[in-house]
Design a protein around this motif. Structure first.
Motif, PDB file in Angstrom:
ATOM      1  N   PRO A 126       0.783  -1.351   0.161  1.00 35.67           N
ATOM      2  CA  PRO A 126      -0.171  -0.024   0.068  1.00 35.67           C
ATOM      3  C   PRO A 126       0.816   1.291   0.029  1.00 35.67           C
ATOM      4  CG  PRO A 126       0.164  -0.989   2.274  1.00 35.67           C
ATOM      5  CD  PRO A 126       0.841  -1.879   1.320  1.00 35.67           C
ATOM      6  N   ALA A 127       0.036   2.371  -0.271  1.00 34.44           N
ATOM      7  CA  ALA A 127       1.104   3.567  -0.561  1.00 34.44           C
ATOM      8  C   ALA A 127       1.249   4.564   0.774  1.00 34.44           C
ATOM      9  CB  ALA A 127       0.339   4.487  -1.504  1.00 34.44           C
ATOM     10  N   ASP A 128       0.547   3.959   1.700  1.00 39.55           N
ATOM     11  CA  ASP A 128       0.836   4.907   3.258  1.00 39.55           C
ATOM     12  C   ASP A 128       0.923   4.144   4.368  1.00 39.55           C
ATOM     13  OD1 ASP A 128      -2.096   4.447   4.375  1.00 39.55           O
ATOM     14  OD2 ASP A 128      -2.434   4.736   2.384  1.00 39.55           O
ATOM     15  N   ARG A 129       1.240   4.559   5.487  1.00 36.98           N
ATOM     16  CA  ARG A 129       1.854   3.799   6.498  1.00 36.98           C
ATOM     17  C   ARG A 129       0.670   3.127   7.268  1.00 36.98           C
ATOM     18  NH1 ARG A 129       3.739   7.443  11.352  1.00 36.98           N
ATOM     19  NH2 ARG A 129       5.582   7.763   9.710  1.00 36.98           N
ATOM     20  N   ALA A 130      -0.452   3.945   7.326  1.00 35.72           N
ATOM     21  CA  ALA A 130      -1.673   3.434   8.062  1.00 35.72           C
ATOM     22  C   ALA A 130      -2.146   2.159   7.539  1.00 35.72           C
ATOM     23  CB  ALA A 130      -2.719   4.474   7.923  1.00 35.72           C
ATOM     24  N   SER A 131      -2.255   1.917   6.144  1.00 37.09           N
ATOM     25  CA  SER A 131      -2.454   0.801   5.423  1.00 37.09           C
ATOM     26  C   SER A 131      -1.538  -0.525   5.715  1.00 37.09           C
ATOM     27  CB  SER A 131      -2.916   0.891   4.129  1.00 37.09           C
ATOM     28  OG  SER A 131      -3.831   1.895   4.049  1.00 37.09           O
ATOM     29  N   ALA A 132      -0.285  -0.047   5.887  1.00 38.47           N
ATOM     30  CA  ALA A 132       0.567  -1.539   6.170  1.00 38.47           C
ATOM     31  C   ALA A 132       0.321  -2.331   7.156  1.00 38.47           C
ATOM     32  CB  ALA A 132       1.896  -0.760   6.537  1.00 38.47           C
ATOM     33  N   PRO A 133      -0.284  -2.098   8.215  1.00 40.70           N
ATOM     34  CA  PRO A 133      -0.642  -3.163   9.074  1.00 40.70           C
ATOM     35  C   PRO A 133      -1.315  -4.195   8.579  1.00 40.70           C
ATOM     36  CG  PRO A 133      -0.180  -0.993  10.495  1.00 40.70           C
ATOM     37  CD  PRO A 133      -0.220  -0.695   8.994  1.00 40.70           C
ATOM     38  N   ALA A 134      -2.472  -3.846   8.130  1.00 41.67           N
ATOM     39  CA  ALA A 134      -3.343  -4.824   7.611  1.00 41.67           C
ATOM     40  C   ALA A 134      -2.734  -5.358   6.696  1.00 41.67           C
ATOM     41  CB  ALA A 134      -4.874  -3.927   7.249  1.00 41.67           C
ATOM     42  N   ALA A 135      -2.240  -4.984   5.678  1.00 38.79           N
ATOM     43  CA  ALA A 135      -1.513  -5.827   4.585  1.00 38.79           C
ATOM     44  C   ALA A 135      -0.399  -6.761   5.019  1.00 38.79           C
ATOM     45  CB  ALA A 135      -1.160  -4.755   3.541  1.00 38.79           C
TER      46      ALA A 135
END
Length: 265
Positions: free
Chosen positions: A54-63
Motif C-alpha cells: 500500500p501507499a501509506d503507513r496506515a494501511s501497512a499493518p493490515a496488509a
C-alpha cells in the motif's frame, strides 16, 4: 508475511520487475506515505519510488507488507547535458484545464511555433533570431554517436522572444481555411500528459502537415505548422496563395530557414 508486529518491505527493481531485497520494519518507521519520486538510499545507491502497495503507513499493518517498485536514480555530469533542439519559443501560450473529451491536436510544448508564418513586417526580428540560432549551431553543437545513429546535439539553446506578435490580425480564421483545404479539423491544441489546452486555439490537418494557432475572435494571432521539410511545406495545398495574399514569410526556426518572396534564407 511477518506475524511479530513488523512490516515486511519488499524492494522491486522497475527495470526488470524482480525483487532485489527484503527487510522487516516496525510500522512506525515507515514514512506516512510513499509519494512518487520519494528517494531511498539502499546498498550505497539512490533509488526513486515509482509505486508503493500500500501507499501509506496506515494501511501497512493490515496488509502485513509493503511492496516498493523502485528505479535507480542516476545523476548526470553537467558536462554531458545536451539538448536535442537549438531553439524553442520562450513563452508558452495561455492554458486552460484539459478536456479529455475534446478531439485536440496534441503538440509537445517544445514544438510550439517551431515552424510558423509571420508577417513581412517582422523580417528584421526574424533575421536577428535566426542569427542567434545559427550561432548555437556554430558554437554550441556537436555530433553524438557514430554512423547511422549519430545525431547533432546542443550544449545550449536559444530562447526566442521575438517576434512577439507574428500576425497582427489581417488574416482571419475563415479566410485561412478558405485558402487551406482542411482534411481534418480538430477542436483545438492540447499539450501532452494533461498539461492543459491552449486557450482560443485551433488546428487542422492540411496535406502533409497540421496547421495550428490562436485567435482573438476570428483574427489569427499565431499560425504554426507541424515541423516540415521544405518539400513538405511546398506540398501544402493553398499555402503559397496564403503567403502571397497576406505577404507572409514561412520560418522554420530549427532548420534556420525563412522563405517568402525576396526573403529566402
Amino acid at each position: 508475511m511477518p506475524d511479530n508486529g513488523l512490516i515486511e518491505v519488499v524492494f522491486v527493481d522497475a527495470a526488470d520487475g524482480r525483487p532485489f531485497g527484503r527487510t522487516e520494519l516496525p510500522a512506525a518507521q515507515l514514512p506516512e506515505s510513499f509519494e512518487p519520486d520519494t528517494r531511498l538510499g539502499l546498498a550505497g545507491a539512490l533509488w526513486e519510488v515509482l509505486h508503493a502497495a500500500p501507499a501509506d503507513r496506515a494501511s501497512a499493518p493490515a496488509a502485513g507488507r509493503t511492496v516498493l517498485t523502485l528505479r535507480r536514480f542516476r545523476t548526470v555530469d553537467p558536462q554531458e547535458v545536451a539538448f536535442s533542439l537549438p531553439t524553442i519559443c520562450a513563452g508558452l501560450p495561455p492554458l486552460a484545464p484539459p478536456d479529455g473529451a475534446a478531439d485536440d491536436l496534441v503538440l509537445h510544448e517544445d514544438d510550439w511555433r517551431q515552424a510558423e508564418l509571420v508577417e513581412r513586417g517582422c523580417l528584421a526580428e526574424v533575421e536577428a533570431q535566426l542569427h542567434e540560432v545559427m550561432r548555437v549551431y556554430r558554437e554550441h553543437s556537436r555530433t553524438a554517436g557514430d554512423g547511422e545513429s549519430a545525431v547533432r546535439v546542443f550544449e545550449s539553446l536559444h530562447l526566442r522572444e521575438d517576434p512577439a506578435q507574428p500576425l497582427t490580425g489581417a488574416l482571419t480564421r475563415q479566410r485561412l481555411f478558405e485558402l487551406l483545404p482542411a482534411s481534418r479539423t480538430y477542436a483545438g491544441v492540447a499539450l501532452p500528459d494533461g498539461q492543459g489546452r491552449v486557450v482560443d486555439s485551433f488546428a487542422a490537418r492540411v496535406g502533409p502537415v497540421a496547421v495550428y494557432g490562436r485567435c482573438a475572435g476570428d483574427r489569427v494571432l499565431e499560425l504554426g505548422l507541424t515541423p516540415a521539410t521544405a518539400a513538405e511545406a511546398a506540398a501544402v495545398p493553398g499555402l503559397a496563395a496564403l503567403m502571397r495574399e497576406f505577404d507572409l514569410l514561412l520560418v522554420d526556426w530549427c532548420a534556420v530557414r525563412c522563405e517568402g518572396d525576396g526573403a529566402t534564407r
